[in-house]
Design a protein around this motif. Structure first.
Motif, PDB file in Angstrom:
ATOM      1  N   GLU A 142       0.817  -1.207   0.000  1.00 26.41           N
ATOM      2  CA  GLU A 142       0.000   0.000   0.000  1.00 26.41           C
ATOM      3  C   GLU A 142       0.852   1.259   0.000  1.00 26.41           C
ATOM      4  OE1 GLU A 142      -4.349   0.170   1.728  1.00 26.41           O
ATOM      5  OE2 GLU A 142      -2.857   0.465   3.258  1.00 26.41           O
ATOM      6  N   ARG A 143       2.086   1.108   0.493  1.00 28.31           N
ATOM      7  CA  ARG A 143       3.005   2.234   0.526  1.00 28.31           C
ATOM      8  C   ARG A 143       3.228   2.810  -0.884  1.00 28.31           C
ATOM      9  NH1 ARG A 143       3.977   5.863   3.689  1.00 28.31           N
ATOM     10  NH2 ARG A 143       3.788   7.097   1.846  1.00 28.31           N
ATOM     11  N   GLN A 144       3.354   1.909  -1.845  1.00 26.52           N
ATOM     12  CA  GLN A 144       3.609   2.380  -3.202  1.00 26.52           C
ATOM     13  C   GLN A 144       2.385   3.070  -3.786  1.00 26.52           C
ATOM     14  OE1 GLN A 144       5.161  -1.567  -4.161  1.00 26.52           O
ATOM     15  NE2 GLN A 144       6.863  -0.551  -5.151  1.00 26.52           N
ATOM     16  N   ALA A 145       1.192   2.539  -3.425  1.00 37.45           N
ATOM     17  CA  ALA A 145      -0.028   3.208  -3.868  1.00 37.45           C
ATOM     18  C   ALA A 145      -0.110   4.603  -3.255  1.00 37.45           C
ATOM     19  CB  ALA A 145      -1.239   2.379  -3.464  1.00 37.45           C
ATOM     20  N   LYS A 186       0.646  10.599  -3.600  1.00 43.22           N
ATOM     21  CA  LYS A 186       1.458  11.773  -3.269  1.00 43.22           C
ATOM     22  C   LYS A 186       1.946  12.478  -4.525  1.00 43.22           C
ATOM     23  CE  LYS A 186       5.334  13.204  -0.424  1.00 43.22           C
ATOM     24  NZ  LYS A 186       6.461  12.764   0.403  1.00 43.22           N
ATOM     25  N   ASN A 187       2.236  11.673  -5.530  1.00 49.75           N
ATOM     26  CA  ASN A 187       2.701  12.250  -6.792  1.00 49.75           C
ATOM     27  C   ASN A 187       1.545  12.712  -7.675  1.00 49.75           C
ATOM     28  OD1 ASN A 187       5.336  11.707  -6.056  1.00 49.75           O
ATOM     29  ND2 ASN A 187       5.276   9.652  -6.959  1.00 49.75           N
ATOM     30  N   LEU A 188       0.335  12.615  -7.122  1.00 50.38           N
ATOM     31  CA  LEU A 188      -0.865  13.009  -7.864  1.00 50.38           C
ATOM     32  C   LEU A 188      -0.966  12.270  -9.193  1.00 50.38           C
ATOM     33  CD1 LEU A 188      -0.811  16.837  -7.111  1.00 50.38           C
ATOM     34  CD2 LEU A 188      -2.319  15.129  -6.116  1.00 50.38           C
ATOM     35  N   GLU A 200      -5.464  15.702  -0.316  1.00 47.68           N
ATOM     36  CA  GLU A 200      -4.883  16.850   0.395  1.00 47.68           C
ATOM     37  C   GLU A 200      -4.043  16.388   1.580  1.00 47.68           C
ATOM     38  OE1 GLU A 200      -8.515  20.015  -0.583  1.00 47.68           O
ATOM     39  OE2 GLU A 200      -8.423  18.972   1.347  1.00 47.68           O
ATOM     40  N   ALA A 201      -4.553  15.392   2.288  1.00 45.57           N
ATOM     41  CA  ALA A 201      -3.811  14.894   3.457  1.00 45.57           C
ATOM     42  C   ALA A 201      -2.484  14.277   3.048  1.00 45.57           C
ATOM     43  CB  ALA A 201      -4.662  13.876   4.208  1.00 45.57           C
ATOM     44  N   VAL A 202      -2.501  13.526   1.965  1.00 49.23           N
ATOM     45  CA  VAL A 202      -1.254  12.901   1.502  1.00 49.23           C
ATOM     46  C   VAL A 202      -0.258  13.979   1.079  1.00 49.23           C
ATOM     47  CG1 VAL A 202      -0.237  11.466  -0.303  1.00 49.23           C
ATOM     48  CG2 VAL A 202      -2.319  10.720   0.846  1.00 49.23           C
ATOM     49  N   GLN A 203      -0.761  15.017   0.429  1.00 54.32           N
ATOM     50  CA  GLN A 203       0.132  16.099   0.023  1.00 54.32           C
ATOM     51  C   GLN A 203       0.731  16.817   1.231  1.00 54.32           C
ATOM     52  OE1 GLN A 203       0.897  16.650  -3.292  1.00 54.32           O
ATOM     53  NE2 GLN A 203      -0.238  14.729  -3.372  1.00 54.32           N
ATOM     54  N   ASN A 204      -0.059  16.912   2.295  1.00 53.51           N
ATOM     55  CA  ASN A 204       0.410  17.612   3.497  1.00 53.51           C
ATOM     56  C   ASN A 204       1.063  16.680   4.503  1.00 53.51           C
ATOM     57  OD1 ASN A 204      -0.629  20.031   2.498  1.00 53.51           O
ATOM     58  ND2 ASN A 204      -2.641  19.616   3.358  1.00 53.51           N
ATOM     59  N   GLY A 218     -10.040  17.676  -8.771  1.00 58.08           N
ATOM     60  CA  GLY A 218      -9.349  18.191  -7.585  1.00 58.08           C
ATOM     61  C   GLY A 218      -7.859  17.922  -7.640  1.00 58.08           C
ATOM     62  N   ALA A 219      -7.508  16.746  -8.159  1.00 64.38           N
ATOM     63  CA  ALA A 219      -6.089  16.408  -8.289  1.00 64.38           C
ATOM     64  C   ALA A 219      -5.398  17.362  -9.253  1.00 64.38           C
ATOM     65  CB  ALA A 219      -5.934  14.963  -8.759  1.00 64.38           C
ATOM     66  N   ALA A 220      -6.090  17.671 -10.344  1.00 61.02           N
ATOM     67  CA  ALA A 220      -5.511  18.593 -11.325  1.00 61.02           C
ATOM     68  C   ALA A 220      -5.302  19.970 -10.693  1.00 61.02           C
ATOM     69  CB  ALA A 220      -6.424  18.690 -12.544  1.00 61.02           C
ATOM     70  N   GLU A 221      -6.282  20.405  -9.876  1.00 62.49           N
ATOM     71  CA  GLU A 221      -6.134  21.700  -9.218  1.00 62.49           C
ATOM     72  C   GLU A 221      -4.960  21.692  -8.240  1.00 62.49           C
ATOM     73  OE1 GLU A 221      -9.783  22.810  -7.386  1.00 62.49           O
ATOM     74  OE2 GLU A 221     -10.905  22.834  -9.270  1.00 62.49           O
ATOM     75  N   LEU A 222      -4.813  20.578  -7.554  1.00 56.97           N
ATOM     76  CA  LEU A 222      -3.680  20.460  -6.632  1.00 56.97           C
ATOM     77  C   LEU A 222      -2.354  20.563  -7.374  1.00 56.97           C
ATOM     78  CD1 LEU A 222      -4.642  17.689  -4.053  1.00 56.97           C
ATOM     79  CD2 LEU A 222      -4.014  20.037  -3.563  1.00 56.97           C
ATOM     80  N   ARG A 223      -2.294  19.883  -8.510  1.00 58.72           N
ATOM     81  CA  ARG A 223      -1.054  19.955  -9.308  1.00 58.72           C
ATOM     82  C   ARG A 223      -0.771  21.385  -9.727  1.00 58.72           C
ATOM     83  NH1 ARG A 223      -2.432  14.650 -11.277  1.00 58.72           N
ATOM     84  NH2 ARG A 223      -3.895  15.534 -12.769  1.00 58.72           N
ATOM     85  N   GLU A 224      -1.828  22.060 -10.176  1.00 57.07           N
ATOM     86  CA  GLU A 224      -1.658  23.446 -10.601  1.00 57.07           C
ATOM     87  C   GLU A 224      -1.212  24.325  -9.434  1.00 57.07           C
ATOM     88  OE1 GLU A 224      -1.736  25.147 -13.495  1.00 57.07           O
ATOM     89  OE2 GLU A 224      -1.628  23.125 -14.324  1.00 57.07           O
ATOM     90  N   SER A 225      -1.849  24.111  -8.282  1.00 53.41           N
ATOM     91  CA  SER A 225      -1.502  24.946  -7.134  1.00 53.41           C
ATOM     92  C   SER A 225      -0.065  24.707  -6.703  1.00 53.41           C
ATOM     93  CB  SER A 225      -2.450  24.666  -5.973  1.00 53.41           C
ATOM     94  OG  SER A 225      -2.270  23.350  -5.497  1.00 53.41           O
ATOM     95  N   GLN A 226       0.397  23.466  -6.846  1.00 53.57           N
ATOM     96  CA  GLN A 226       1.789  23.176  -6.487  1.00 53.57           C
ATOM     97  C   GLN A 226       2.745  23.882  -7.428  1.00 53.57           C
ATOM     98  OE1 GLN A 226       2.246  18.947  -6.310  1.00 53.57           O
ATOM     99  NE2 GLN A 226       1.328  18.791  -4.272  1.00 53.57           N
TER     100      GLN A 226
END
Lengths: 207, 380
Positions: free
Chosen positions: A31-34, A39-41, A84-88, B69-77
C-alpha cells in the motif's frame, strides 16, 4: 471477504504498474507504493484507489445518513481530503481503508453538526406522499423511517460500529482494525449500540 | 456474564447472516434468550438500513470531481513553486546563487585536482589550469606554470597505466629510449606499432615529440600518433613521479633510469620547483651537440647562452651541467653552465634534487606552491 480485499488490492496495483508501463508481479504490491502514487498526484493511481474504495465509503455514509445525494457528496469529498492529506504528509501510512472510513465518519459528524446548527426551516404543510403506495409498502417505509430516526439518536461511535458491521459486513476484527479498538471493545460497543437502538425504536413506536 | 452475552450475540448474528431464523439461533442460548432477543431484533432492524447498491452515476461524478481536484492540486503546487521564487527579491537571489556557485566551484576545483583523463571532473581541472595561466601575466611565471601542467600530464598518464585504465591521452615529452617498438618518452613506456602514424619523417632519441595514444592494461601506452616538436618546445621537466615507484624502482633511481641511457641523452633532473611567483628553474646534464654564437644545441634542444658567461672552454661533444628556465617562446634560457667533469648525468645533481623534484610532482595540490627556493644556478 479477505479474498476480495486481496483481489481488489492486487487489481489496484496492476493498474498502478500498468500506468507506468512496469508490469510488477501482484504479490509485490504494498500500500506504501499506492500512497506514493497518490502523493505524486498520479491520475492512474488516484483513479484506481477511488474505484477500489468508493463503494465502501459511499455505502458507509449512506447507511449513516440515509440520504443518497449527501452520501455522494461526502463520499467523494473524503477522497479529495485523502489527496490533500497525503500532500500535506498527514495522510495514512498503512491502512488506507481505515483512514477513508474514519474520515468518512468525521465528515458525517461534521455534516450532522452543520445540519443541527442550521436554523430549522419550516416544513411544508403538505407532507403527503406524492406516490401513494400499498399499505404494506407504506408500513415498511414507516418502520424504516423509525429505525432511521432511532439510529440517528445513537452516539457517533455507536452509529459508526453499526455502520461498519451492517453496511459493510465487516467482521469484528475488521471493524476493530478500522476503529482502532480491540475486538472486545467493539463487541461491547456493538452490544450497547444494538440495545440502545432497540430502546429507541420502542420509544418511538410508543409515541 | 456480559462477555458470554456478547459472544452469544456474535454467534447469533453470524448464524442469521448464514440464513438461520431468529428463533432457531435463540434456541441455542435458552438462558440468554430474554437478553438476546431485543438486541438481535435491533440488529435485524439495522440491517434494513443497509443497501449494497452503489449508483454508477454517483461513482462517475465523484471520480470526475476527484480527478479535477487532483488537477487543481497539481496546478496549485506549480503556482506555489513559482511564487516561492518570486518571493525573494531578485537581487538577493542572484547574489545567493552567485555565492553558492563560487563556493561550490572552489570545492569542485579542489575535488578535481586528483582527477584523471576520462573522469567527470577532469575538464574542471583542465579549465582551472587554463584560468590560472590566463591570470599569470609574467611570462616566466607562466612558463613555470605551464611546465608544471605538462608534468601533471605525465603523472596522469602514469596513474592511468598503473591502474590499467584505458583512456586516450595526448602528451609531450622527449624520446629517451627506443627498443623494438617500445619507446620511453619522458618516462612513459610507449608502444609503437605498424598502425602508429609517425607524422615526422624521422623521430629519434632526444627528440621532443607529442604523442597521442591509448593507455592499456599492460602498463604501456599504445601510440596512435607521434609528431616531433620544434626544439625548445615546452616540455615537462621530469618523468612521472609515480612511475618509478610503480615499476618497482626507488625514487632515487629516477635519475638512474636516465643515467643508464647513452651519455648524449638528457638526464632530466629537476631542481626544487619554483612557485608560480618565480620562474621555474631546471638543471640538466647533457651533451653539447652544436654551437652557433649564443644559440647552442644540447640534447637536441635549442638553448640560449646569451645570459650567462660560459665558464671555461666547452666544446661540442662535451658533457655539461646547465641550469635555466624556459622562455615564453619555448627556448631554454641558460643561466648557468659548466663542464660536468664526472660525465655521468646520473650523478650530476645527486639524490637530493631528485627527491625535491619528486615532491614537486607529487600531485596537483603541490603545483605552484611550497617551494620557495630556486636552485639551478641562481640565474633568476
Amino acid at each position: 471477504m479477505t479474498g476480495d480485499v486481496i483481489l481488489g488490492v492486487n487489481t489496484l496495483w496492476m493498474v498502478y504498474c500498468v500506468g507506468r508501463g512496469v508490469p510488477i508481479p501482484m504479490q509485490n504490491f504494498n500500500e506504501r507504493q499506492a500512497l506514493d502514487g497518490l502523493k505524486n498526484l498520479d491520475s492512474q493511481v488516484i483513479g484506481a484507489v477511488y474505484d477500489r474504495y468508493f463503494p465502501e465509503v459511499y455505502r458507509y455514509v449512506r447507511f449513516r445518513l440515509g440520504d443518497e445525494p449527501t452520501a455522494e457528496d461526502i463520499a467523494s469529498d473524503v477522497f479529495v481530503r485523502l489527496l490533500e492529506a497525503v500532500q500535506n504528509r498527514r495522510g495514512p501510512q498503512t491502512n488506507l481503508k481505515a483512514w477513508l472510513l474514519a474520515t468518512a465518519s468525521h465528515a458525517v459528524v461534521d455534516h450532522l453538526r452543520r445540519v443541527y446548527r442550521r436554523a430549522t426551516e419550516s416544513l411544508p404543510e403538505d407532507l403527503s406522499d406524492p406516490d401513494p403506495a400499498p399499505a404494506e409498502l407504506f408500513d415498511e417505509r414507516e418502520q424504516k423511517r423509525t429505525v432511521r430516526q432511532a439510529y440517528a439518536r445513537l452516539t457517533s461511535d455507536q452509529q459508526h460500529v453499526l455502520a461498519l458491521r451492517f453496511s459493510q459486513g465487516y467482521s469484528l476484527e475488521e471493524t476493530a482494525s478500522v476503529m482502532k479498538k480491540n475486538v472486545n471493545a467493539v463487541k461491547a460497543l456493538q452490544f450497547r449500540a444494538l440495545a440502545a437502538l432497540q430502546r429507541n425504536i420502542e420509544e418511538m413506536n410508543d409515541d | 456474564m456480559i462477555d458470554l452475552l456478547m459472544d452469544a450475540l456474535e454467534i447469533c448474528l453470524q448464524k442469521v447472516e448464514q440464513g438461520e431464523t431468529v428463533e432457531s439461533v435463540l434456541s441455542l442460548f435458552p438462558d440468554l434468550e430474554s437478553e438476546l432477543r431485543p438486541v438481535l431484533q435491533a440488529a435485524l432492524q439495522a440491517r434494513t438500513l443497509a443497501d449494497q447498491s452503489v449508483p454508477a452515476a454517483a461513482q462517475r461524478r465523484g471520480r470526475a470531481r476527484l480527478l479535477s481536484g487532483a488537477a487543481e492540486l497539481r496546478e496549485s503546487q506549480r503556482g506555489l513553486s513559482k511564487r516561492t521564487v518570486s518571493f525573494f527579491p531578485r537581487m538577493v537571489l542572484a547574489l545567493s546563487l552567485t555565492a553558492v556557485v563560487v563556493l561550490s566551484s572552489t570545492g569542485l576545483v579542489g575535488a578535481s585536482s586528483n582527477s584523471l583523463p576520462g573522469d567527470q571532473l577532469y575538464p574542471v581541472k583542465r579549465t582551472w589550469e587554463r584560468v590560472q595561466l590566463a591570470f599569470v601575466l609574467n611570462q616566466q611565471r607562466q612558463d613555470a606554470l605551464q611546465s608544471q601542467f605538462e608534468q601533471e600530464r605525465l603523472n596522469e598518464i602514469d596513474e592511468l597505466l598503473t591502474t590499467s585504465r584505458a583512456q586516450q591521452v595526448t602528451f609531450s615529452g622527449v624520446v629517451s629510449k627506443e627498443t623494438d617498438g617500445r619507446w620511453l618518452i619522458s618516462g612513459i613506456p610507449v608502444l609503437v606499432t605498424n598502425t602508429t602514424h609517425l607524422l615526422s619523417a624521422e623521430i629519434s632519441s632526444s627528440m621532443p615529440v607529442t604523442v597521442t595514444g591509448t593507455t592499456g592494461s599492460n602498463g604501456v601506452l599504445e601510440a596512435d600518433e607521434i609528431e616531433s616538436l620544434q626544439p625548445g618546445s615546452m616540455l615537462p621537466p621530469l618523468e612521472p613521479s609515480h612511475h618509478a615507484g610503480a615499476t618497482g624502482q626507488s625514487q632515487e633511481t629516477t635519475t638512474t633510469v636516465a643515467g643508464t641511457l647513452p651519455t648524449q641523452f638528457p638526464a632530466m633532473v629537476q631542481t626544487p620547483a619554483a612557485t608560480p611567483k618565480t620562474p621555474q628553474s631546471f638543471t640538466y646534464t647533457g651533451v653539447v651537440q652544436g654551437e652557433q654564437g649564443t644559440n647552442w644545441t644540447i640534447n637536441g634542444q635549442s638553448v640560449s647562452v646569451d645570459q650567462v658567461e660560459v665558464g671555461g672552454t666547452i666544446q661540442v661533444g662535451q658533457v655539461v651541467r646547465f641550469g635555466g628556465y624556459y622562455a615564453g617562446n619555448g627556448n631554454f634560457i641558460i643561466t648557468s653552465i659548466e663542464s660536468d667533469s664526472q660525465g655521468s648525468p646520473s650523478h650530476a645533481n645527486g639524490g637530493d634534487n631528485s627527491n625535491n623534484g619528486h615532491n614537486n610532482n607529487g600531485g596537483g595540490d603541490d603545483k605552484g606552491g611550497g617551494h620557495g627556493r630556486d636552485d639551478g644556478g641562481g640565474g633568476d
